[in-house]
Design an enzyme around this catalytic site. Structure first.
Site, short mmCIF file in Angstrom:
data_model
loop_
_atom_site.label_atom_id
_atom_site.label_comp_id
_atom_site.label_asym_id
_atom_site.label_seq_id
_atom_site.Cartn_x
_atom_site.Cartn_y
_atom_site.Cartn_z
N GLU A 224 41.13 50.10 33.43
CA GLU A 224 41.60 51.14 34.33
C GLU A 224 42.73 51.92 33.65
O GLU A 224 43.70 51.33 33.19
CB GLU A 224 42.08 50.51 35.63
CG GLU A 224 40.93 49.94 36.44
CD GLU A 224 41.32 48.80 37.37
OE1 GLU A 224 42.52 48.64 37.64
OE2 GLU A 224 40.42 48.05 37.78
N GLU B 16 36.96 45.15 38.53
CA GLU B 16 37.29 44.22 37.45
C GLU B 16 36.16 43.22 37.18
O GLU B 16 35.93 42.86 36.02
CB GLU B 16 38.60 43.48 37.76
CG GLU B 16 39.85 44.35 37.65
CD GLU B 16 40.17 45.14 38.91
OE1 GLU B 16 39.37 45.07 39.88
OE2 GLU B 16 41.21 45.82 38.93
N PHE C 78 47.24 44.24 35.54
CA PHE C 78 48.30 43.24 35.76
C PHE C 78 47.59 41.88 35.83
O PHE C 78 46.54 41.77 36.47
CB PHE C 78 48.99 43.43 37.12
CG PHE C 78 49.92 44.59 37.24
CD1 PHE C 78 49.45 45.89 37.31
CD2 PHE C 78 51.30 44.39 37.35
CE1 PHE C 78 50.32 46.97 37.45
CE2 PHE C 78 52.17 45.46 37.50
CZ PHE C 78 51.68 46.75 37.55
N ASP D 128 48.25 39.59 37.61
CA ASP D 128 48.21 39.23 39.02
C ASP D 128 46.88 39.56 39.69
O ASP D 128 46.57 39.03 40.74
CB ASP D 128 49.31 39.98 39.77
CG ASP D 128 50.65 39.91 39.08
OD1 ASP D 128 51.54 39.26 39.61
OD2 ASP D 128 50.81 40.52 37.99
N PHE D 129 46.11 40.46 39.10
CA PHE D 129 44.84 40.85 39.72
C PHE D 129 43.70 39.92 39.30
O PHE D 129 42.55 40.16 39.65
CB PHE D 129 44.45 42.29 39.33
CG PHE D 129 45.52 43.33 39.55
CD1 PHE D 129 46.54 43.12 40.45
CD2 PHE D 129 45.48 44.54 38.85
CE1 PHE D 129 47.53 44.09 40.65
CE2 PHE D 129 46.45 45.50 39.05
CZ PHE D 129 47.49 45.27 39.95
N HIS E 281 52.71 41.55 41.62
CA HIS E 281 52.77 42.34 40.38
C HIS E 281 53.81 41.82 39.40
O HIS E 281 54.28 42.58 38.55
CB HIS E 281 53.10 43.81 40.69
CG HIS E 281 52.01 44.58 41.37
ND1 HIS E 281 51.72 44.44 42.70
CD2 HIS E 281 51.13 45.51 40.90
CE1 HIS E 281 50.73 45.26 43.03
NE2 HIS E 281 50.35 45.91 41.96
C1 LIG Z 1 42.36 44.77 42.17
C2 LIG Z 1 43.32 45.78 41.67
N1 LIG Z 1 43.01 46.48 40.58
C3 LIG Z 1 43.86 47.40 40.11
C4 LIG Z 1 45.05 47.66 40.74
C5 LIG Z 1 46.01 48.69 40.17
N2 LIG Z 1 46.01 49.87 41.03
C6 LIG Z 1 46.91 50.04 42.00
S1 LIG Z 1 46.63 51.41 42.89
C7 LIG Z 1 45.31 51.82 41.95
C8 LIG Z 1 44.52 53.04 42.22
C9 LIG Z 1 43.99 53.02 43.58
O1 LIG Z 1 43.25 54.17 43.79
P1 LIG Z 1 42.81 54.56 45.25
O2 LIG Z 1 42.11 53.39 45.88
O3 LIG Z 1 42.06 55.82 45.17
O4 LIG Z 1 44.17 54.74 46.06
P2 LIG Z 1 45.32 55.82 45.81
O5 LIG Z 1 46.29 55.21 44.85
O6 LIG Z 1 44.69 57.04 45.29
O7 LIG Z 1 45.95 56.00 47.14
C10 LIG Z 1 45.09 50.87 40.96
C11 LIG Z 1 44.00 50.92 39.95
C12 LIG Z 1 45.35 46.88 41.87
N3 LIG Z 1 46.49 47.03 42.53
N4 LIG Z 1 44.47 45.98 42.33
#
Ligand SMILES: Cc1ncc(C[n+]2csc(CCOP(=O)(O)OP(=O)(O)O)c2C)c(N)n1
Ligand SMILES: Cc1ncc(C[n+]2csc(CCOP(=O)(O)OP(=O)(O)O)c2C)c(N)n1
Ligand SMILES: [Mg+2]
Ligand SMILES: [Mg+2]
Lengths: 327, 340, 327, 340
Positions: D35, D66, D89, D91-92, D135
């Site tokens: 990502e 993932e 991270f 953590d995920f 995190h």
């Molecule tokens: C399982 C997981 N993968 C990756 C992340 C890292 N991460 C946090 S927010 C995000 C993007 C989320 O996109 P979206 O669902 O469109 O929400 P937005 O941030 O646009 O509100 C990512 C990849 C995470 N928190 N959890």
């Protein structure tokens, strides 16, 4: 399915409250982080995901919710929390890491829990959807007409938890509404790079449930479609999916260099600002400027008081760190 | 807490199912979810008879969606329900670990204690019957390493019932591991210790208390579930050689009953820890470390550890039998300690 | 899109081979397990998931595959392995836990790996789909026209891995074909209890990819639809989903009490047996009985030899248990 | 193996990105997925500049899937590609642990060595900047407990580069953990040790070798990543009190370099293990256990362990700072050992 003036005012006031809350947070978050930005410094450390621009999703559906209805939100949760009626003071204190916070400072901005109004959120993408399924299941087993709403971003719709939750809720006919806020990006990744379909509403078919699309961040349309969706769920007819096209004015998190989008894009979004649009609507319904100003002043005051409360609260003592692991 | 002990014999699985049934009768909020927990009665019989008694609403067969339904159990628990959710084999944890680790374990803490999650995640562990690398693990330490979960692993029908009732009544999330071969199922190896005396009514066995199952003065052997039973067998053989081994059934990994272990080591001055989980970064390490921290001067000889030697569980019978600590291996290791 | 006689014969012979393999396994597995059934006893211990009745899915698509194409299979993998051309002797030896097995006896019946023909399988529901996505990605990056096929059961279509894989393959336009074998149950749970839609083909729409349905376990229809699907993927047009309605004659695993289905159901399925149906087809195409008998004899011999090889092979020595953790 | 060391200074993240770039140039089969690894350059900069250099085909932004893309990396590796896949991270991990634990770690073994998975899963670990419970973890032991994966956690730009190159060239699956605050990112705490001398060309630092980063005779302190750096700080303070602490940078959790630790303990007779992971069933336990097994008689005082005290990582700054071992805490614990 028309909106009463009362409801429109509530929506407007709540949107202004959210917007002002987020703008205030931009400033508070920046404190202590200059001249060199350091994510861990200042009164509000850590990651900060703000929702300015995304107010319609939250207020449009929360307008139809009761205290007993559950809301789960993702990492960008302030607008949902405010629209659901989370205690603003304790929420802000939590974000400032204070003992008077919702979680005594242990949760932080991504982990706001207010059982009083059945609100929760979390930092793992899509992980809140199953929790809403569980709340919906509990409602059904308790024979209550409560519903559960899970908010997620459009990026979350590609994760396994999304799929499993919708199928589970559909086979069990649970009162669940999943609201996808399509703000065009998951961090830096545009929707078309991450998602095989233009609209996630297509995916509703795979669970045999109704899917609705709200275009152009329209608060009124969100309100109206949400009304149908909530009614459907409350009547025991099973889950519903809503995807709303919305705008993220700020970076993914504060400090995001935003190299993945052109500044021009933002200007265009601001031209269609939903707060301004709803204000025009109020005006066209004959609400006078002074009344609007009063609404605005009232919510700003609430927000200011919340920040004030947070700042004045004490940090937890370090012994607190060891408490609350177990009952 | 326990009522008078009758003479009724039950298998492990029936003891478990009875515990759940009693609690479901007592409390409307208790319900069961999982794959094949309904008509099938649970692949390892933990929900035998419950579907007939309580129906599809409270004994819910789920899709193969562990993230979905374990997450749903969390959501339901937050609303005051008391779900018991089954993860069919512990080996499948990886498809739903986020719900377990980041939510089930942490929400109570992150909410400053304001959200309670009174739920039980029960899961089958253990190998020895050639179910290979993805269906034979115990993963005790994987779960015990994360703060926020009670992790228990009872070894007898009596404890299975009493600890399940305690787990259901506990307001904290509990990982409840039962060992497949200790369920006393008709289609598995018939072990004497998979059947035992179980009183009829409700009783609880507290979570977090180890038990000295055999007293001895020469060496302490700490084990859990199958390894505890094997340690007892080994202790019998050791006795024939004049060695008195004290055997401790750990029963709970979290909370960990350090005192029972330390008391024993202070008496025997020798420690062998036996585990059906992987050796490195596992339960044997934690017990050894606790003793090396808190009773170092009581040790007369180095600590010994016996566990799966950091290989995935092989399918082929002779290989699997070689890597899971056997009675003989325990016997030999314990004797070595004493003869050092 | 007609089937050549050669292909029809291959399909028939392979189906007979599979059926006979599974029937032989029923007996071999039962050895040492009476009078008291003990899953860990006998020459073939552990779980045993057999595919008698499900042959059409495997042969219908493998008829279009090359050695370089990848197949990933789930816990019920024998029919796929045989149709893909996995070394039958070493496969059987693996199932008997012998050193001469594909995995030196370390894998077992759910873990058959034959890199020669790019076959693998595993015991975690739906987990093989992402592996096929990766194989398809590798093909694309290497600029080869290879495809990857992932077989799963209808139960697997409700797991997160299914959803993530299809979306990923679709956004990357990978040569992936997912074949769902709908045998009506996931262990004891009927499809309608687990799955919110009657046909998983509905779900293809959520990834913007073609979805095909094969009714009634029909080997010829499976062959024809697979031809289209493989061509689509091989041409670089992206992934395809196929769901075939198929029959599981035996229990979920050997020893399954099958209390969840009526014996009557099985009789009805046997009436429509696909092996018999394909045989009639061969006959109607003018293949004489003696030729058919010869085909059958040939594959039976191969199977017998494989079992013989397995039985006569040695168990690994216990030192072997510690090898192959790392390169 | 290392080429002559120049005077060029790089941050941790640039050292990592350079390692990947060099290998991508050398070998067509190497590619990156994850990502925001593309235009964004990785949230923690591990892929900075790679997208511009190699394009979208070899530096692939993924959906938030993932399980899908880590599983795809496994499938691609089985076909001879050499993917580097980023889990943003650590953590995920729970959303994709099945792919990591049941497949990436086990396929080589289950296939009898016939399938190789030359892949690197890189992931950001560590807290200290108020990123809260989901995190901020390191989860060292969670990964190190499972057989079949090499697990490394370098602490300096030099090692980050050299071990990343070694990891990419390794034919085994490697979990490569980098510490967020040691990446030297402009938006994080600026620590001196997040910048260091890094030679220009290719070089490797072998996986599985600990390093004595400071010699001493009075007490051994074992740490990894941030805790190693803090141990060095503590050692400087200890020196001022006349205590000579030997500090070991573990660098690899698997394979574990027992000899370096044992040699040190045989010299100092005192052991303190420091960890940013949770205390129980963690790395401190494993190191303590190894020493209690293999060098018990060399110990003059009980082993000491310092780690996150079995609580989720709290958000509030004073709480988080209190539960992650600080320089002061290490100093105090080490001094106590020596004064015992
Ligand atoms: C399982 C997981 N993968 C990756 C992340 C890292 N991460 C946090 S927010 C995000 C993007 C989320 O996109 P979206 O669902 O469109 O929400 P937005 O941030 O646009 O509100 C990512 C990849 C995470 N928190 N959890
Ligand atoms: C992630 C995971 N959950 C549960 C199981 C246990 N399990 C093995 S096979 C199976 C049923 C699979 O059903 P389906 O996908 O329809 O395949 P079938 O057995 O019918 O061929 C289940 C639940 C598993 N192996 N992996
Ligand atoms: Mg988004
Ligand atoms: Mg099925």
């Amino acid at each position: 399915m028309s909106i009463s003036l009362e409801q429109m005012k509530w929506m407007y006031a709540t949107m202004v409250k959210i917007r002002y809350y987020e703008e205030t947070m931009v400033t508070a978050y920046a404190e202590g982080k200059s001249p060199v930005f350091n994510i861990g410094a200042g009164p509000v450390p850590g990651e900060m995901h703000l929702a300015a621009g995304q107010e319609p999703a939250a207020v449009g559906i929360c307008a139809h919710l009761r205290k007993e209805d559950t809301v789960t939100a993702p990492h960008r949760p302030h607008h949902h929390a405010i629209a659901k009626g989370v205690d603003l003071k304790r929420m802000t204190a939590e974000i400032f890491g204070k003992q008077s916070g919702l979680g005594k400072g242990k949760g932080g901005h991504m982990h706001l829990f207010d059982p009083e109004v059945k609100f929760s959120c979390g930092g793992i993408v899509a992980a809140g959807i199953p929790h809403a399924v569980g709340a919906a299941l509990a409602a059904k087993m308790k024979k209550k007409d409560w519903v559960a709403v899970a908010f997620v971003g459009e990026g979350a719709a590609n994760s396994g938890a999304f799929h499993e939750s919708l199928n589970l809720a559909a086979v069990w006919k649970l009162p669940l509404i999943v609201v996808i806020e399509d703000n065009a990006y998951g961090i830096s990744v545009p929707k078309k790079v991450s998602t095989a379909v233009a609209s996630n509403v297509e995916r509703a078919k795979g669970y045999g449930i109704p899917g609705f699309s709200v275009r152009d961040n329209d608060p009124r349309e969100m309100y109206q479609i949400s009304e149908q969706a909530v009614r459907h769920a409350r009547n025991g007819e099973g889950p519903v999916l809503i995807e709303i096209e919305t705008y993220r004015y700020l970076g993914h998190f504060q400090g995001d260099p935003e190299l993945y989008r052109e500044k021009n894009e933002l200007n265009k979004l601001h031209e269609k600002d939903p707060v301004i649009r709803l204000k025009s609507l109020l005006e066209s319904e004959g609400v006078v400027a002074s009344d609007i100003a009063q609404l605005e002043a009232q919510v700003r005051k609430e927000v200011d008081e919340a920040y004030d409360f947070a700042r004045k609260s004490e940090y937890p003592t370090i012994e607190e760190a060891l408490l609350d692991v177990f009952e | 807490m326990s009522t008078s002990i009758g003479k009724r014999l039950l298998t492990g699985n029936k003891a478990l199912a009875e515990a759940i049934a009693l609690e479901m009768e007592r409390d409307d909020h208790v319900f069961v979810m999982g794959e094949d927990v309904g008509v099938y009665g649970g692949i390892f019989g933990a929900t035998e008879g419950l579907f007939a008694k309580f129906g599809a609403e409270r004994v819910r067969d789920t899709p193969i969606s562990e993230t979905g339904f374990i997450g749903a159990a969390i959501g339901a628990a937050a609303e005051g329900m008391r779900p018991i959710v089954e993860l069919m084999f512990v080996d499948f944890f990886g498809v739903c670990m986020d719900q377990i680790y980041n939510h089930m374990a942490k929400i109570h803490y992150m909410s400053g204690g304001h959200v309670k999650l009174p739920m039980v995640l029960m899961t089958a562990v253990g190998g020895g019957y050639s179910d290979a690398a993805q269906h034979s693990q115990t993963l005790y330490a994987t779960f015990a390493h994360m703060p926020g979960l009670k992790v228990v692993a009872p070894a007898t029908p009596y404890d299975l019932k009493g600890m399940m009732i305690a787990a259901i009544r506990d307001d904290n999330p509990v990982i409840f591991m039962f060992h497949k071969t200790l369920q006393g199922l008709g289609w598995m190896d018939q072990l004497d210790y998979s059947i035992g005396v179980v009183p009829e009514g409700s009783y609880t066995v507290p979570l977090g208390q180890a038990k000295v199952v055999r007293e001895g003065t020469d060496v302490t052997i700490v084990g859990i579930q199958m390894m505890m039973h094997r340690a007892v067998e080994a202790a019998k053989q050791l006795e024939a050689e004049g060695i008195q081994a004290e055997v401790i059934d750990l029963r709970s990994l979290v909370p960990l009953d350090k005192e029972t272990i330390l008391d024993s080591v202070r008496k025997t001055h020798r420690l062998l820890v036996v585990d059906e989980d992987y050796l490195s970064y596992g339960m044997t390490a934690e017990i050894a470390a606790v003793v090396a921290q808190e009773a170092l001067y009581d040790l007369e000889v180095p600590i010994a550890r016996l566990a799966v030697p950091d290989v995935p569980i092989p399918y082929s019978r002779p290989l699997e039998q070689a890597i899971i600590p056997s009675v003989e291996a325990i016997f030999t290791a314990a004797r070595q300690l004493v003869q050092m």
